[in-house]
Design a protein around this motif. Structure first.
Motif, PDB file in Angstrom:
ATOM      1  N   CYS A 226       0.804  -1.219   0.000  1.00 30.97           N
ATOM      2  CA  CYS A 226       0.000   0.000   0.000  1.00 30.97           C
ATOM      3  C   CYS A 226       0.834   1.265   0.000  1.00 30.97           C
ATOM      4  CB  CYS A 226      -0.967  -0.011   1.177  1.00 30.97           C
ATOM      5  SG  CYS A 226      -2.347  -1.108   0.901  1.00 30.97           S
ATOM      6  N   ARG A 227       1.947   1.227  -0.687  1.00 32.30           N
ATOM      7  CA  ARG A 227       2.725   2.458  -0.802  1.00 32.30           C
ATOM      8  C   ARG A 227       2.014   3.453  -1.716  1.00 32.30           C
ATOM      9  NH1 ARG A 227       6.389  -1.761  -0.944  1.00 32.30           N
ATOM     10  NH2 ARG A 227       6.285  -1.833  -3.218  1.00 32.30           N
ATOM     11  N   ASN A 228       1.149   2.939  -2.577  1.00 33.85           N
ATOM     12  CA  ASN A 228       0.414   3.781  -3.519  1.00 33.85           C
ATOM     13  C   ASN A 228      -0.948   4.146  -2.951  1.00 33.85           C
ATOM     14  OD1 ASN A 228      -1.757   3.667  -5.899  1.00 33.85           O
ATOM     15  ND2 ASN A 228       0.145   4.612  -6.638  1.00 33.85           N
ATOM     16  N   PRO A 229      -1.377   5.430  -3.059  1.00 35.93           N
ATOM     17  CA  PRO A 229      -2.672   5.834  -2.498  1.00 35.93           C
ATOM     18  C   PRO A 229      -3.852   5.077  -3.081  1.00 35.93           C
ATOM     19  CG  PRO A 229      -1.324   7.756  -2.975  1.00 35.93           C
ATOM     20  CD  PRO A 229      -0.599   6.585  -3.553  1.00 35.93           C
ATOM     21  N   SER A 230      -3.811   4.758  -4.371  1.00 36.12           N
ATOM     22  CA  SER A 230      -4.922   4.024  -4.974  1.00 36.12           C
ATOM     23  C   SER A 230      -5.021   2.610  -4.417  1.00 36.12           C
ATOM     24  CB  SER A 230      -4.753   3.965  -6.498  1.00 36.12           C
ATOM     25  OG  SER A 230      -4.865   5.251  -7.056  1.00 36.12           O
ATOM     26  N   ALA A 231      -3.854   1.979  -4.227  1.00 39.84           N
ATOM     27  CA  ALA A 231      -3.862   0.645  -3.625  1.00 39.84           C
ATOM     28  C   ALA A 231      -4.405   0.714  -2.204  1.00 39.84           C
ATOM     29  CB  ALA A 231      -2.462   0.055  -3.633  1.00 39.84           C
ATOM     30  N   LEU A 232      -3.981   1.727  -1.462  1.00 37.63           N
ATOM     31  CA  LEU A 232      -4.462   1.884  -0.087  1.00 37.63           C
ATOM     32  C   LEU A 232      -5.970   2.103  -0.061  1.00 37.63           C
ATOM     33  CD1 LEU A 232      -3.924   2.182   2.916  1.00 37.63           C
ATOM     34  CD2 LEU A 232      -3.395   4.590   2.529  1.00 37.63           C
ATOM     35  N   ARG A 233      -6.472   2.920  -0.974  1.00 38.22           N
ATOM     36  CA  ARG A 233      -7.914   3.187  -1.011  1.00 38.22           C
ATOM     37  C   ARG A 233      -8.689   1.912  -1.362  1.00 38.22           C
ATOM     38  NH1 ARG A 233     -11.479   5.737  -4.913  1.00 38.22           N
ATOM     39  NH2 ARG A 233      -9.725   5.956  -6.370  1.00 38.22           N
ATOM     40  N   GLY A 234      -8.166   1.155  -2.326  1.00 36.77           N
ATOM     41  CA  GLY A 234      -8.838  -0.081  -2.703  1.00 36.77           C
ATOM     42  C   GLY A 234      -8.891  -1.077  -1.561  1.00 36.77           C
ATOM     43  N   TRP A 235      -7.766  -1.256  -0.864  1.00 38.83           N
ATOM     44  CA  TRP A 235      -7.759  -2.217   0.234  1.00 38.83           C
ATOM     45  C   TRP A 235      -8.546  -1.724   1.434  1.00 38.83           C
ATOM     46  CZ3 TRP A 235      -7.441  -6.930  -0.543  1.00 38.83           C
ATOM     47  CH2 TRP A 235      -6.640  -7.433  -1.568  1.00 38.83           C
ATOM     48  N   THR A 236      -8.606  -0.418   1.628  1.00 39.67           N
ATOM     49  CA  THR A 236      -9.438   0.115   2.710  1.00 39.67           C
ATOM     50  C   THR A 236     -10.897  -0.258   2.474  1.00 39.67           C
ATOM     51  OG1 THR A 236      -7.937   1.949   3.142  1.00 39.67           O
ATOM     52  CG2 THR A 236     -10.206   2.202   3.893  1.00 39.67           C
ATOM     53  N   VAL A 237     -11.351  -0.111   1.234  1.00 31.32           N
ATOM     54  CA  VAL A 237     -12.722  -0.510   0.884  1.00 31.32           C
ATOM     55  C   VAL A 237     -12.922  -1.998   1.146  1.00 31.32           C
ATOM     56  CG1 VAL A 237     -14.289  -0.866  -1.070  1.00 31.32           C
ATOM     57  CG2 VAL A 237     -13.126   1.331  -0.786  1.00 31.32           C
ATOM     58  N   PHE A 238     -11.963  -2.817   0.722  1.00 24.81           N
ATOM     59  CA  PHE A 238     -12.113  -4.255   0.899  1.00 24.81           C
ATOM     60  C   PHE A 238     -12.150  -4.641   2.374  1.00 24.81           C
ATOM     61  CE2 PHE A 238     -10.352  -8.539   1.354  1.00 24.81           C
ATOM     62  CZ  PHE A 238     -11.353  -9.234   0.697  1.00 24.81           C
ATOM     63  N   PHE A 239     -11.246  -4.076   3.168  1.00 25.96           N
ATOM     64  CA  PHE A 239     -11.195  -4.419   4.589  1.00 25.96           C
ATOM     65  C   PHE A 239     -12.445  -3.969   5.332  1.00 25.96           C
ATOM     66  CE2 PHE A 239      -6.292  -4.306   4.444  1.00 25.96           C
ATOM     67  CZ  PHE A 239      -6.247  -5.665   4.183  1.00 25.96           C
ATOM     68  N   GLN A 240     -13.077  -2.922   4.844  1.00 27.63           N
ATOM     69  CA  GLN A 240     -14.306  -2.462   5.492  1.00 27.63           C
ATOM     70  C   GLN A 240     -15.471  -3.398   5.226  1.00 27.63           C
ATOM     71  OE1 GLN A 240     -14.623   1.514   3.900  1.00 27.63           O
ATOM     72  NE2 GLN A 240     -13.428   2.429   5.560  1.00 27.63           N
ATOM     73  N   ARG A 241     -15.411  -4.156   4.114  1.00 28.46           N
ATOM     74  CA  ARG A 241     -16.542  -5.010   3.733  1.00 28.46           C
ATOM     75  C   ARG A 241     -16.217  -6.501   3.819  1.00 28.46           C
ATOM     76  NH1 ARG A 241     -19.718  -2.992  -1.463  1.00 28.46           N
ATOM     77  NH2 ARG A 241     -21.193  -4.436  -0.524  1.00 28.46           N
ATOM     78  N   VAL A 242     -14.986  -6.898   3.516  1.00 30.33           N
ATOM     79  CA  VAL A 242     -14.526  -8.293   3.561  1.00 30.33           C
ATOM     80  C   VAL A 242     -15.583  -9.236   2.981  1.00 30.33           C
ATOM     81  CG1 VAL A 242     -13.469 -10.104   4.928  1.00 30.33           C
ATOM     82  CG2 VAL A 242     -13.160  -7.735   5.613  1.00 30.33           C
ATOM     83  N   SER A 243     -15.687  -9.253   1.690  1.00 31.24           N
ATOM     84  CA  SER A 243     -16.719 -10.028   1.010  1.00 31.24           C
ATOM     85  C   SER A 243     -16.433 -10.015  -0.483  1.00 31.24           C
ATOM     86  CB  SER A 243     -18.097  -9.407   1.257  1.00 31.24           C
ATOM     87  OG  SER A 243     -18.139  -8.081   0.764  1.00 31.24           O
ATOM     88  N   VAL A 244     -17.150 -10.855  -1.209  1.00 37.24           N
ATOM     89  CA  VAL A 244     -17.059 -10.802  -2.669  1.00 37.24           C
ATOM     90  C   VAL A 244     -17.514  -9.433  -3.170  1.00 37.24           C
ATOM     91  CG1 VAL A 244     -18.020 -11.730  -4.815  1.00 37.24           C
ATOM     92  CG2 VAL A 244     -17.266 -13.284  -3.003  1.00 37.24           C
TER      93      VAL A 244
END
Length: 267
Positions: free
Chosen positions: A12-30
């Motif tokens: 997550c050194r890249n802001p876009s990667a961080l934003r994408g994973w933040t969304v995923f971790f908030q929902r943890v689902s398909v």
């Protein structure tokens, strides 16, 4: 050391990667993986050489594929392979890349090769918790579900408040279910759902475990919630897309299909 620390260090050194994973971790689902993937895809339209974002694309495609909920499985596997290959060309091989490649090999029905990737990942970074969790997951597909708990509990020790903790309990519950340890499976799958209530697959595993205990109304309730979250899910899809030919795994897997059928999961 936590999953967040490892993730920020490796992916997550890249802001876009961080934003994408933040969304995923908030929902943890398909559903969360799909939303995160749209962020990664947008970022790649701007810079298609960003390794952090490419790895996010691999992970989110394979999350959907390996949960038996892809509506275009072959295409998603192909896109994950392309992103994996591109990332490998752009940077030295890391534990994170071995970790992702293991998920790809599972989707390609090659769990023995996936385990080798996990072993390589561990040799590069033995303190990366999600590699230990994936080791347990791979062992299930190899018909060695009894070994999964040691790997998953190591991940939990390394990162006891991990945002993926719910999926780790789901992995323990699946191992228990494969082995016929139904009481433990129910307890752990309920814990998984409590922590990550949007994660679709554990509801179907919980429904199977409850049905095998003849707890029909509870099994039907778990099935109903699972079907509401994932209307595409089918037993037949699991059979066709199963990730291993290991005979021990397949024999154990038949018990789960039987439980799902009893619970009302559509064939």
């Amino acid at each position: 050391m936590t999953h967040r620390v490892n993730l920020s260090r490796q992916t997550c050194r890249n802001p876009s990667a961080l934003r994408g994973w933040t969304v995923f971790f908030q929902r943890v689902s398909v559903a969360g993986a799909r939303e995160a993937r749209s962020i990664f895809e947008e970022a790649l339209r701007i810079d298609n050489t960003n390794v952090d974002v490419l790895m996010g694309l691999v992970d989110t495609h394979l999350w959907e594929v390996n949960a038996y909920m892809s509506q275009a499985r072959a295409e998603q596997v192909r896109l994950a392979e392309v992103a994996m290959s591109k990332a490998s060309e752009l940077t030295p091989i890391t534990s994170r890349m071995h970790f992702c490649r293991a998920a790809l090999l599972i989707a390609l029905r090659a769990p023995e090769r996936a385990l080798r990737e996990i072993e390589l990942a561990m040799s590069l970074d033995p303190d990366l918790p999600y590699v230990h969790m994936r080791a347990g997951w791979v062992k299930i597909f190899l018909g060695r579900a009894e070994e999964a708990e040691g790997h998953v509990t190591t991940a939990m020790r390394l990162s006891p408040r991990d945002p993926m903790l719910g999926t780790w309990y789901a992995g323990l519950g699946l191992a228990d279910l494969q082995l016929g340890r139904l009481d433990k499976a129910v307890d752990r799958l309920r814990k998984a759902i409590e922590i990550a209530p949007n994660n679709e697959l554990p509801y179907f595993h919980l429904a199977a475990a409850l049905a095998l205990q003849d707890r029909k109304s509870e099994a039907a309730q778990a099935c109903e919630i699972g079907r509401r979250l994932a209307p595409i899910f089918r037993i037949g899809k699991c059979r066709v897309e199963v990730q291993s030919d290991n005979p021990v795994f397949l024999l154990q897997r038949n018990r789960i299909y039987e439980g799902m059928e009893r619970a009302g999961v559509p064939e």
